[in-house]
Design a protein around this motif. Structure first.
Motif, PDB file in Angstrom:
ATOM      1  N   THR A 256      32.657  31.745  38.842  1.00 35.35           N
ATOM      2  CA  THR A 256      33.190  32.281  40.092  1.00 35.35           C
ATOM      3  C   THR A 256      34.658  32.648  39.880  1.00 35.35           C
ATOM      4  O   THR A 256      35.246  32.324  38.853  1.00 35.35           O
ATOM      5  CB  THR A 256      33.081  31.251  41.226  1.00 35.35           C
ATOM      6  N   GLY A 257      35.227  33.314  40.870  1.00 39.78           N
ATOM      7  CA  GLY A 257      36.636  33.699  40.784  1.00 39.78           C
ATOM      8  C   GLY A 257      36.797  35.183  40.521  1.00 39.78           C
ATOM      9  O   GLY A 257      35.877  35.861  40.056  1.00 39.78           O
ATOM     10  N   ASP A 258      37.983  35.686  40.817  1.00 40.56           N
ATOM     11  CA  ASP A 258      38.248  37.123  40.737  1.00 40.56           C
ATOM     12  C   ASP A 258      38.022  37.669  39.334  1.00 40.56           C
ATOM     13  O   ASP A 258      37.449  38.749  39.163  1.00 40.56           O
ATOM     14  CB  ASP A 258      39.686  37.412  41.179  1.00 40.56           C
ATOM     15  N   GLN A 259      38.490  36.942  38.312  1.00 39.27           N
ATOM     16  CA  GLN A 259      38.366  37.450  36.951  1.00 39.27           C
ATOM     17  C   GLN A 259      36.897  37.582  36.544  1.00 39.27           C
ATOM     18  O   GLN A 259      36.486  38.588  35.959  1.00 39.27           O
ATOM     19  CB  GLN A 259      39.092  36.519  35.977  1.00 39.27           C
ATOM     20  N   ALA A 260      36.095  36.571  36.885  1.00 42.38           N
ATOM     21  CA  ALA A 260      34.673  36.630  36.555  1.00 42.38           C
ATOM     22  C   ALA A 260      33.983  37.759  37.307  1.00 42.38           C
ATOM     23  O   ALA A 260      33.153  38.491  36.743  1.00 42.38           O
ATOM     24  CB  ALA A 260      34.009  35.296  36.883  1.00 42.38           C
ATOM     25  N   TYR A 261      34.332  37.937  38.583  1.00 45.75           N
ATOM     26  CA  TYR A 261      33.698  38.994  39.376  1.00 45.75           C
ATOM     27  C   TYR A 261      34.077  40.380  38.862  1.00 45.75           C
ATOM     28  O   TYR A 261      33.251  41.298  38.846  1.00 45.75           O
ATOM     29  CB  TYR A 261      34.094  38.851  40.847  1.00 45.75           C
ATOM     30  N   ASP A 262      35.323  40.536  38.435  1.00 46.77           N
ATOM     31  CA  ASP A 262      35.735  41.820  37.853  1.00 46.77           C
ATOM     32  C   ASP A 262      34.926  42.118  36.590  1.00 46.77           C
ATOM     33  O   ASP A 262      34.521  43.267  36.356  1.00 46.77           O
ATOM     34  CB  ASP A 262      37.225  41.791  37.507  1.00 46.77           C
ATOM     35  N   GLU A 263      34.708  41.091  35.766  1.00 43.72           N
ATOM     36  CA  GLU A 263      33.972  41.298  34.526  1.00 43.72           C
ATOM     37  C   GLU A 263      32.497  41.591  34.808  1.00 43.72           C
ATOM     38  O   GLU A 263      31.881  42.449  34.147  1.00 43.72           O
ATOM     39  CB  GLU A 263      34.104  40.066  33.635  1.00 43.72           C
ATOM     40  N   VAL A 264      31.915  40.924  35.813  1.00 41.42           N
ATOM     41  CA  VAL A 264      30.531  41.218  36.200  1.00 41.42           C
ATOM     42  C   VAL A 264      30.410  42.669  36.630  1.00 41.42           C
ATOM     43  O   VAL A 264      29.474  43.389  36.232  1.00 41.42           O
ATOM     44  CB  VAL A 264      30.085  40.270  37.339  1.00 41.42           C
ATOM     45  N   THR A 265      31.349  43.124  37.449  1.00 42.24           N
ATOM     46  CA  THR A 265      31.323  44.507  37.927  1.00 42.24           C
ATOM     47  C   THR A 265      31.448  45.489  36.780  1.00 42.24           C
ATOM     48  O   THR A 265      30.733  46.504  36.709  1.00 42.24           O
ATOM     49  CB  THR A 265      32.463  44.730  38.944  1.00 42.24           C
ATOM     50  N   ARG A 266      32.348  45.196  35.856  1.00 44.09           N
ATOM     51  CA  ARG A 266      32.540  46.082  34.702  1.00 44.09           C
ATOM     52  C   ARG A 266      31.254  46.180  33.887  1.00 44.09           C
ATOM     53  O   ARG A 266      30.835  47.266  33.473  1.00 44.09           O
ATOM     54  CB  ARG A 266      33.673  45.532  33.834  1.00 44.09           C
ATOM     55  N   LEU A 267      30.600  45.035  33.632  1.00 49.14           N
ATOM     56  CA  LEU A 267      29.371  45.039  32.847  1.00 49.14           C
ATOM     57  C   LEU A 267      28.251  45.784  33.567  1.00 49.14           C
ATOM     58  O   LEU A 267      27.482  46.524  32.942  1.00 49.14           O
ATOM     59  CB  LEU A 267      28.947  43.606  32.543  1.00 49.14           C
ATOM     60  N   LEU A 268      28.165  45.619  34.872  1.00 50.91           N
ATOM     61  CA  LEU A 268      27.111  46.325  35.625  1.00 50.91           C
ATOM     62  C   LEU A 268      27.303  47.830  35.582  1.00 50.91           C
ATOM     63  O   LEU A 268      26.329  48.590  35.497  1.00 50.91           O
ATOM     64  CB  LEU A 268      27.083  45.818  37.066  1.00 50.91           C
ATOM     65  N   ARG A 269      28.536  48.273  35.627  1.00 49.89           N
ATOM     66  CA  ARG A 269      28.770  49.727  35.504  1.00 49.89           C
ATOM     67  C   ARG A 269      28.302  50.224  34.138  1.00 49.89           C
ATOM     68  O   ARG A 269      27.713  51.297  34.015  1.00 49.89           O
ATOM     69  CB  ARG A 269      30.261  50.041  35.699  1.00 49.89           C
ATOM     70  N   SER A 270      28.596  49.430  33.096  1.00 49.75           N
ATOM     71  CA  SER A 270      28.180  49.813  31.749  1.00 49.75           C
ATOM     72  C   SER A 270      26.658  49.755  31.613  1.00 49.75           C
ATOM     73  O   SER A 270      26.042  50.622  30.953  1.00 49.75           O
ATOM     74  CB  SER A 270      28.842  48.897  30.713  1.00 49.75           C
ATOM     75  N   ILE A 271      26.036  48.752  32.207  1.00 51.12           N
ATOM     76  CA  ILE A 271      24.568  48.650  32.172  1.00 51.12           C
ATOM     77  C   ILE A 271      23.941  49.854  32.868  1.00 51.12           C
ATOM     78  O   ILE A 271      22.956  50.424  32.387  1.00 51.12           O
ATOM     79  CB  ILE A 271      24.130  47.318  32.833  1.00 51.12           C
ATOM     80  N   ARG A 272      24.508  50.250  33.989  1.00 52.35           N
ATOM     81  CA  ARG A 272      24.002  51.429  34.696  1.00 52.35           C
ATOM     82  C   ARG A 272      24.103  52.670  33.815  1.00 52.35           C
ATOM     83  O   ARG A 272      23.160  53.485  33.763  1.00 52.35           O
ATOM     84  CB  ARG A 272      24.787  51.639  35.993  1.00 52.35           C
TER      85      ARG A 272
ATOM     86  N   PRO B   8      30.521  36.486  48.981  1.00 49.50           N
ATOM     87  CA  PRO B   8      30.974  37.707  49.679  1.00 49.50           C
ATOM     88  C   PRO B   8      31.998  38.524  48.890  1.00 49.50           C
ATOM     89  O   PRO B   8      31.988  39.747  48.952  1.00 49.50           O
ATOM     90  CB  PRO B   8      31.572  37.167  50.985  1.00 49.50           C
ATOM     91  N   LYS B   9      32.872  37.855  48.135  1.00 39.55           N
ATOM     92  CA  LYS B   9      33.877  38.617  47.380  1.00 39.55           C
ATOM     93  C   LYS B   9      33.213  39.470  46.308  1.00 39.55           C
ATOM     94  O   LYS B   9      33.603  40.620  46.078  1.00 39.55           O
ATOM     95  CB  LYS B   9      34.905  37.671  46.748  1.00 39.55           C
ATOM     96  N   LEU B  10      32.191  38.908  45.661  1.00 39.38           N
ATOM     97  CA  LEU B  10      31.477  39.679  44.648  1.00 39.38           C
ATOM     98  C   LEU B  10      30.704  40.822  45.294  1.00 39.38           C
ATOM     99  O   LEU B  10      30.695  41.947  44.783  1.00 39.38           O
ATOM    100  CB  LEU B  10      30.525  38.761  43.871  1.00 39.38           C
ATOM    101  N   MET B  11      30.065  40.558  46.430  1.00 40.45           N
ATOM    102  CA  MET B  11      29.314  41.611  47.123  1.00 40.45           C
ATOM    103  C   MET B  11      30.240  42.762  47.536  1.00 40.45           C
ATOM    104  O   MET B  11      29.904  43.942  47.402  1.00 40.45           O
ATOM    105  CB  MET B  11      28.627  41.032  48.364  1.00 40.45           C
ATOM    106  N   LYS B  12      31.418  42.421  48.032  1.00 39.87           N
ATOM    107  CA  LYS B  12      32.371  43.449  48.429  1.00 39.87           C
ATOM    108  C   LYS B  12      32.799  44.283  47.231  1.00 39.87           C
ATOM    109  O   LYS B  12      32.896  45.519  47.309  1.00 39.87           O
ATOM    110  CB  LYS B  12      33.593  42.794  49.081  1.00 39.87           C
ATOM    111  N   LEU B  13      33.024  43.613  46.101  1.00 40.63           N
ATOM    112  CA  LEU B  13      33.446  44.316  44.897  1.00 40.63           C
ATOM    113  C   LEU B  13      32.342  45.252  44.397  1.00 40.63           C
ATOM    114  O   LEU B  13      32.613  46.385  43.973  1.00 40.63           O
ATOM    115  CB  LEU B  13      33.819  43.301  43.820  1.00 40.63           C
ATOM    116  N   LEU B  14      31.101  44.791  44.470  1.00 38.29           N
ATOM    117  CA  LEU B  14      29.991  45.656  44.064  1.00 38.29           C
ATOM    118  C   LEU B  14      29.881  46.859  44.979  1.00 38.29           C
ATOM    119  O   LEU B  14      29.638  47.986  44.520  1.00 38.29           O
ATOM    120  CB  LEU B  14      28.680  44.849  44.068  1.00 38.29           C
TER     121      LEU B  14
END
Length: 577
Positions: free
Chosen positions: A523-539, A566-572
């Protein structure tokens, strides 16, 4: 048209943090002397004292600031910096003209202003005595801190010697700092302010033509601080004391230059101080005392340091002896001292080379550097600066082949990416990179094979990962991917996936999915940013493979799994995921 400063309130909030920003808002109305220049803003803000603030527009980084309050002196963007930034923003908004349909001409280029400090001294020198007195009275009335410092100078100038001595002793009485036989670190800040006031008293003595008293007072103060330092058992609890203690050393030197005390006792004091508990943290350098000691004093100080070194070779006495030899300007004696204890990695050879180079003996300097490289042989920990210094001298002399030989030896000893890059630069300068490159890659392959069989090569780290980094650096992505199997770390795998996503999307997708899995537990901002980055690359990989629907199912499952974040959902959502 509004005036642009290059930063916003959000930039101030980011620089200071929410707590300091909130406090700074309360001070914005108290800012005075606001001076908005080209990329620089200066002002003063009242607090316990009147603090000077300077802000600098830092381009994309927003704004940087400096303040002489205690919190700002530690490098923080304090509430006073916030106050000045807010005051500047409000002034520019109020100064902005009303909107108009009339075209506004382009602003004229800013005219370079002379440095404000350069204007001050000539202007003060132009004032007569009465004007200077009037200025001091006016400024001290507006600045309580200045008024207190001037009053202190006046008191010291008129006080008898015992009274001044007693005042310094009262200030440096450890008192609340030491309780129960140890130093309380929470009291160190308050004690540091007392040391600063003692320094002010000693400066006042010098200004009153009583420099000899200032010499004695500074020496007593440094002796007292040595006791405090020993009581603390080390430096970690006394960080606040370092700046005022260094000021104390500086005022002692200034007093010595004014009073010209006897060189012999001064030499004894200096050696005793530098070998004492606070000598190494005060910043005192015997070279600075060269004019105070003179030849006789320097000789006496060197004799005392040599006696201490013979009793206990190494440590403080060794360093002090070397400093005094440097102060005497006896290069050969200094080199002989260094040569008694040569480091096996060549670091001491470099010190000797630099001393000789500074003395104008470039040939001798290079010879010592070469001796250091020979002494280090094939050590993986050969001194980096020695290698760089020697190669730079070779290149300057046109000895490119010699520089290449050193770089080749370093690569064979270290097998690192940095030594590979240095070898490449040296070989290209000699026009033989292709041959060197082939040999270097063969060496890395051999080292990788040796390591995979359980062999250990000291100092080479992880040869397989180095090979991956080298191949990536050479732009050979596919070869790096083959070399990475079973060896690469996550950083390398991510770099590989990013660089082969377009031409090997299936392999890249496998990497991204593997790296995503452990992040699901974080959890946390850094982890959520990295999840978002990886999902963009996966897409992107799925789009390249023509399996966009599969990505939609994968994303839906992940959103369902993390709907309570919610923070991760908002970022996605913000990234269209």
């Amino acid at each position: 048209m509004s005036i642009q400063l290059g930063f916003t309130e959000d930039d101030l909030r980011d620089a200071a943090g929410p707590a300091s920003f909130s406090r700074g808002e309360d001070y914005a109305g108290a800012v005075s002397g606001l001076d908005i220049g080209d990329g620089t803003i200066r002002a003063t803000v009242p607090g316990r004292e009147t603090y000077r603030v300077e802000l600098v527009v830092a381009g994309r980084a927003g704004v940087a600031g400096a303040c002489d309050c205690p919190y700002g002196a530690d490098g923080h963007f304090c509430k006073h910096c916030v106050a000045v930034g807010l005051a500047a923003l409000r002034q520019t908004v109020s100064a902005a003209p009303e909107p108009s349909a009339v075209a506004v001409p382009a602003p004229r280029p800013a005219v370079a202003r002379p440095d404000r400090e350069d204007l001050l001294a000539p202007w003060l020198e132009s004032l007569d005595r009465d004007a200077l007195l009037a200025l001091l009275v006016e400024e001290s009335a507006a600045d309580p801190g200045l008024r207190d410092r001037l009053l202190l100078r006046a008191e010291v100038a008129r006080a008898e010697r015992p009274a001044v001595r007693d005042r310094v002793k009262r200030l440096l009485d450890a008192g609340a700092l030491a309780r129960g036989g140890y130093v309380d670190p929470e009291e160190a800040g308050a004690y540091a302010r007392d040391v600063t006031q003692a320094v002010t008293v000693l400066r006042a003595l010098i200004a009153a033509d009583r420099a000899a008293e200032a010499v004695d007072g500074a020496r007593w103060a440094l002796w007292r601080l040595g006791e405090v330092y020993e009581l603390a058992g080390g430096a970690e609890d006394l960080w606040d004391l370092f700046p005022p203690v260094q000021d104390l050393v500086a005022v002692h030197l200034r007093a010595c230059r004014a009073a010209r005390p006897d060189p012999e006792p001064t030499a004894r004091w200096l050696v005793g101080h530098l070998l004492g508990p606070v000598g190494e943290v005060t910043g005192a350098d015997p070279v600075d005392y060269r004019d105070v000691l003179g030849p006789a004093g320097l000789t006496r100080a060197l004799d005392l340091a040599t006696e201490a070194w013979r009793r206990e070779p190494g440590g403080k006495a060794k360093r002090l002896r070397e400093q005094l030899l440097r102060a005497q300007g006896d290069v050969d004696a200094l080199i002989a001292a260094y040569a008694t204890d040569l480091a096996p990695n060549g670091a001491t050879h470099l010190r000797i080379a630099r001393e000789l180079d500074e003395a104008g003996r470039a040939g001798d300097a290079l010879e010592w550097a070469e001796r250091g490289l020979r002494a280090a042989g094939g050590r993986h920990d050969v001194d980096h600066d020695l290698v760089e210094w020697t190669c730079a001298r070779y290149v300057r002399a046109g000895r490119l082949d010699d520089a290449l030989t050193v770089r080749r030896g370093l690569f064979r000893a270290q097998g690192s990416l940095q030594s590979y890059r240095s070898l490449r630069s040296a070989a290209r300068a000699c026009g033989c990179w292709e041959d060197e490159r082939e040999a270097a890659l063969e060496l890395l392959e051999l080292l990788r094979a040796h390591a995979s069989r359980g062999g250990v090569v000291p100092g080479l780290g992880h040869p397989a990962r180095t090979l991956v980094d080298v191949l990536l650096d050479e732009g050979e992505v596919d070869a790096a991917w083959e070399a990475a199997a079973g060896h690469a770390d996550d950083r390398q795998l991510l770099t590989l996936a990013d660089r082969m996503r377009d031409h090997r999307p299936a392999d890249a997708l496998g990497v991204y999915l593997r790296l995503l899995e452990p992040l699901k537990q974080s959890t946390g901002d850094q982890a959520y940013d990295e999840v978002t980055r990886l999902l963009r690359s996966i897409r992107a990989c799925h789009e390249r493979l023509g399996t966009a629907e599969e990505f939609s199912h994968r994303l839906s499952a992940l959103r369902a799994e993390f709907k309570r974040r919610p923070k991760l959902m908002k970022l996605l959502d913000e990234n269209g995921l």
